[in-house]
Design an enzyme around this catalytic site. Sequence first.
Site, short mmCIF file in Angstrom:
data_model
loop_
_atom_site.label_atom_id
_atom_site.label_comp_id
_atom_site.label_asym_id
_atom_site.label_seq_id
_atom_site.Cartn_x
_atom_site.Cartn_y
_atom_site.Cartn_z
N GLU A 178 -9.21 -1.83 5.18
CA GLU A 178 -7.99 -2.01 5.97
C GLU A 178 -8.31 -2.03 7.46
O GLU A 178 -7.79 -2.83 8.22
CB GLU A 178 -6.99 -0.88 5.66
CG GLU A 178 -5.73 -1.00 6.52
CD GLU A 178 -4.67 0.05 6.22
OE1 GLU A 178 -5.03 1.10 5.63
OE2 GLU A 178 -3.51 -0.17 6.58
N SER A 180 4.64 -1.23 4.08
CA SER A 180 4.82 -2.61 4.55
C SER A 180 4.92 -3.54 3.35
O SER A 180 4.18 -3.37 2.37
CB SER A 180 3.63 -3.06 5.41
OG SER A 180 3.44 -2.16 6.47
N GLN A 205 0.84 -1.21 0.00
CA GLN A 205 0.00 0.00 0.00
C GLN A 205 0.87 1.26 0.00
O GLN A 205 1.58 1.50 0.99
CB GLN A 205 -0.87 -0.01 1.27
CG GLN A 205 -1.72 1.23 1.48
CD GLN A 205 -2.36 1.23 2.86
OE1 GLN A 205 -1.78 0.72 3.81
NE2 GLN A 205 -3.53 1.81 2.97
N GLY A 206 0.82 2.03 -1.06
CA GLY A 206 1.61 3.27 -1.13
C GLY A 206 0.75 4.48 -0.84
O GLY A 206 0.34 5.19 -1.78
N TYR A 207 0.46 4.71 0.41
CA TYR A 207 -0.32 5.89 0.82
C TYR A 207 0.60 6.92 1.49
O TYR A 207 0.80 8.01 1.00
CB TYR A 207 -1.42 5.49 1.81
CG TYR A 207 -2.72 4.95 1.22
CD1 TYR A 207 -2.76 4.33 -0.02
CD2 TYR A 207 -3.91 5.04 1.94
CE1 TYR A 207 -3.95 3.82 -0.54
CE2 TYR A 207 -5.10 4.55 1.44
CZ TYR A 207 -5.12 3.95 0.20
OH TYR A 207 -6.30 3.46 -0.29
N SER A 208 1.18 6.54 2.66
CA SER A 208 1.90 7.51 3.49
C SER A 208 3.15 8.04 2.80
O SER A 208 3.81 7.34 2.06
CB SER A 208 2.32 6.87 4.82
OG SER A 208 1.22 6.28 5.43
C1 LIG Z 1 3.50 -0.82 11.49
C2 LIG Z 1 3.09 0.19 10.48
C3 LIG Z 1 2.81 -0.19 9.19
C4 LIG Z 1 2.44 0.76 8.24
N1 LIG Z 1 2.21 0.35 6.96
C5 LIG Z 1 1.90 1.26 6.02
C6 LIG Z 1 1.72 0.86 4.66
O1 LIG Z 1 1.85 -0.32 4.32
N2 LIG Z 1 1.42 1.80 3.75
C7 LIG Z 1 1.27 3.12 4.08
O2 LIG Z 1 0.96 3.92 3.21
N3 LIG Z 1 1.45 3.54 5.37
C8 LIG Z 1 1.77 2.64 6.33
N4 LIG Z 1 1.98 3.05 7.62
C9 LIG Z 1 1.92 4.48 7.95
C10 LIG Z 1 0.72 4.89 8.75
O3 LIG Z 1 -0.44 4.91 7.98
C11 LIG Z 1 1.02 6.26 9.37
O4 LIG Z 1 2.10 6.08 10.26
C12 LIG Z 1 -0.16 6.83 10.11
O5 LIG Z 1 -1.19 7.18 9.23
C13 LIG Z 1 0.22 8.07 10.96
O6 LIG Z 1 0.92 8.98 10.21
P1 LIG Z 1 2.32 9.59 10.72
O7 LIG Z 1 3.20 8.43 11.08
O8 LIG Z 1 2.81 10.51 9.67
O9 LIG Z 1 1.97 10.35 12.06
P2 LIG Z 1 1.41 11.85 12.17
O10 LIG Z 1 0.28 12.02 11.22
O11 LIG Z 1 2.54 12.80 12.07
O12 LIG Z 1 0.82 11.85 13.64
C14 LIG Z 1 1.63 12.08 14.79
C15 LIG Z 1 0.72 12.09 16.01
O13 LIG Z 1 -0.22 13.18 15.92
C16 LIG Z 1 -1.55 12.69 16.05
N5 LIG Z 1 -2.44 13.43 15.16
C17 LIG Z 1 -2.19 13.79 13.86
N6 LIG Z 1 -3.25 14.45 13.35
C18 LIG Z 1 -4.21 14.49 14.31
C19 LIG Z 1 -5.55 15.01 14.37
N7 LIG Z 1 -6.10 15.61 13.32
N8 LIG Z 1 -6.25 14.86 15.54
C20 LIG Z 1 -5.70 14.22 16.62
N9 LIG Z 1 -4.42 13.72 16.62
C21 LIG Z 1 -3.70 13.83 15.48
C22 LIG Z 1 -1.49 11.25 15.61
O14 LIG Z 1 -2.54 10.48 16.19
C23 LIG Z 1 -0.11 10.83 16.15
O15 LIG Z 1 -0.21 10.49 17.52
C24 LIG Z 1 2.35 2.13 8.60
C25 LIG Z 1 2.62 2.51 9.90
C26 LIG Z 1 2.99 1.58 10.83
C27 LIG Z 1 3.30 2.03 12.22
#
Ligand SMILES: Cc1cc2nc3c(=O)[nH]c(=O)nc-3n(C[C@H](O)[C@H](O)[C@H](O)COP(=O)(O)OP(=O)(O)OC[C@H]3O[C@@H](n4cnc5c(N)ncnc54)[C@H](O)[C@@H]3O)c2cc1C
Length: 397
Positions: free
Chosen positions: A247, A164, A129-132
């Site tokens: 998901e 992942s 999944q290429g989202y983040s």
């Molecule tokens: C084990 C694992 C597997 C993953 N696999 C994939 C994958 O296969 N493909 C993919 O695309 N991504 C993947 N991800 C990424 C994942 O989707 C992101 O880590 C997640 O969406 C959070 O984004 P961020 O890490 O940039 O944190 P941030 O968005 O920077 O958030 C940091 C903190 O701020 C809080 N926060 C942010 N905005 C708000 C808001 N509006 N209100 C309240 N709190 C807020 C968050 O809850 C968090 O605690 C994976 C992540 C993990 C840990």
Amino acid sequence: MDLSYTPEQEAFRKKVRVWIRANVPVREKDGSGIEYGDPKRIAALKAWQRQLYEAGYVAMGWPTEYGGQGADVVQQTIVNEELLLARAPGLIGMMGIQMVGPTLIQFGTEEQKQRYLRRILTAEEIWCQGYSEPGSGSDLASLKTRAELVGDEFIVNGQKVWTSNAQFADWMFCLVRTDPSAPKHRGISYLLIDMQSPGITVRPLIQMTGDPGFNEVFFENVRVPRKNLVGELNQGWLVANATLAHERNMLGATTRTQQMFNGLLRLAQRHQRYGRTAAEDPVIRQRLADLLIRVEAMKYHAFRQLTDSIKRRSPGIGASVNKLVSTELNHDIAAAAMEVMGSFGTLARSSRHVMDRGVWPVELMFTLGLIIGGGTSQIQKNIISERGLGMPREHRQ
Ligand SMILES: Cc1cc2nc3c(=O)[nH]c(=O)nc-3n(C[C@H](O)[C@H](O)[C@H](O)COP(=O)(O)OP(=O)(O)OC[C@H]3O[C@@H](n4cnc5c(N)ncnc54)[C@H](O)[C@@H]3O)c2cc1C
């Protein structure tokens, strides 16, 4: 809500149980089930998924023309329950089966359905999944990876992160910006990208578990045929959200939580502390009871979702509730196991004194990751409060 199974369903369960007993692979002594790096292990997991598919037990609810059986969801639930009881290995192609597959059934062209769906089920093709992106996690719609339409091809440039399984995936379902001038949710498209395409670089990232579970993925002038666009151009946000709901249900699988709780219970009943088993310690008993109540509540929430699905009612915020509750519960179960083991919990997987093959410290770290992946707990709470409870929307820039 009717919680009993019909005689036909019970007969089906017996048949499934016999098949699983005869075919479930022997558990690996040193495997936690979540290490993906080893090619031999990947091949074994692909073979297991294929075997299960050929027996007719994968994605049973999918339409027959795409490799499913058009079966009702209860049958798949029975299979999942039996796999749990047998402690069978998970399916390596889950992102395909649970995320991009159902999305293609809903939004894909006929050509896309014929091209991709069956190979997802047989594990011939594994998806990531290429989202983040760096800076675009919770605020996913701010993503910057650019795709420019030139003739019949998109030219993709940019970077994904936390991807992942990208180190062994064959395909990626990917969000790209196709109209930088539009408001951020309206300029995104959903593309299917061949991971062997020239210009893609995958760099594994080591998680705190020590496993290379996810990656950075770089795109440099990567050419993607226009026919790999899912849904309309610039309407990818709609498609992306359908995948996200799938998901969240996948991450919130009750069977995994029940499996973890059963593992914790076996550990507590076996491990001796202060002259009795941990399960006999009143403080631990209290903890186990609390966790079991939460596991049961979650199971009934899943039954409610199952009923919605049978009656073809919209799932609403069910997927977010599922994801929030189960990922936090999984982490609390792992934390309880660590407490039960005391200092044994700190041993490395290679130590001969390690308990339960060292899975619990890994689970403690891995389950923390799943509280974040697929949208963090805070984001799920925002969704539940705004879309479910009708509370005022948070202020967004
Ligand atoms: C084990 C694992 C597997 C993953 N696999 C994939 C994958 O296969 N493909 C993919 O695309 N991504 C993947 N991800 C990424 C994942 O989707 C992101 O880590 C997640 O969406 C959070 O984004 P961020 O890490 O940039 O944190 P941030 O968005 O920077 O958030 C940091 C903190 O701020 C809080 N926060 C942010 N905005 C708000 C808001 N509006 N209100 C309240 N709190 C807020 C968050 O809850 C968090 O605690 C994976 C992540 C993990 C840990």
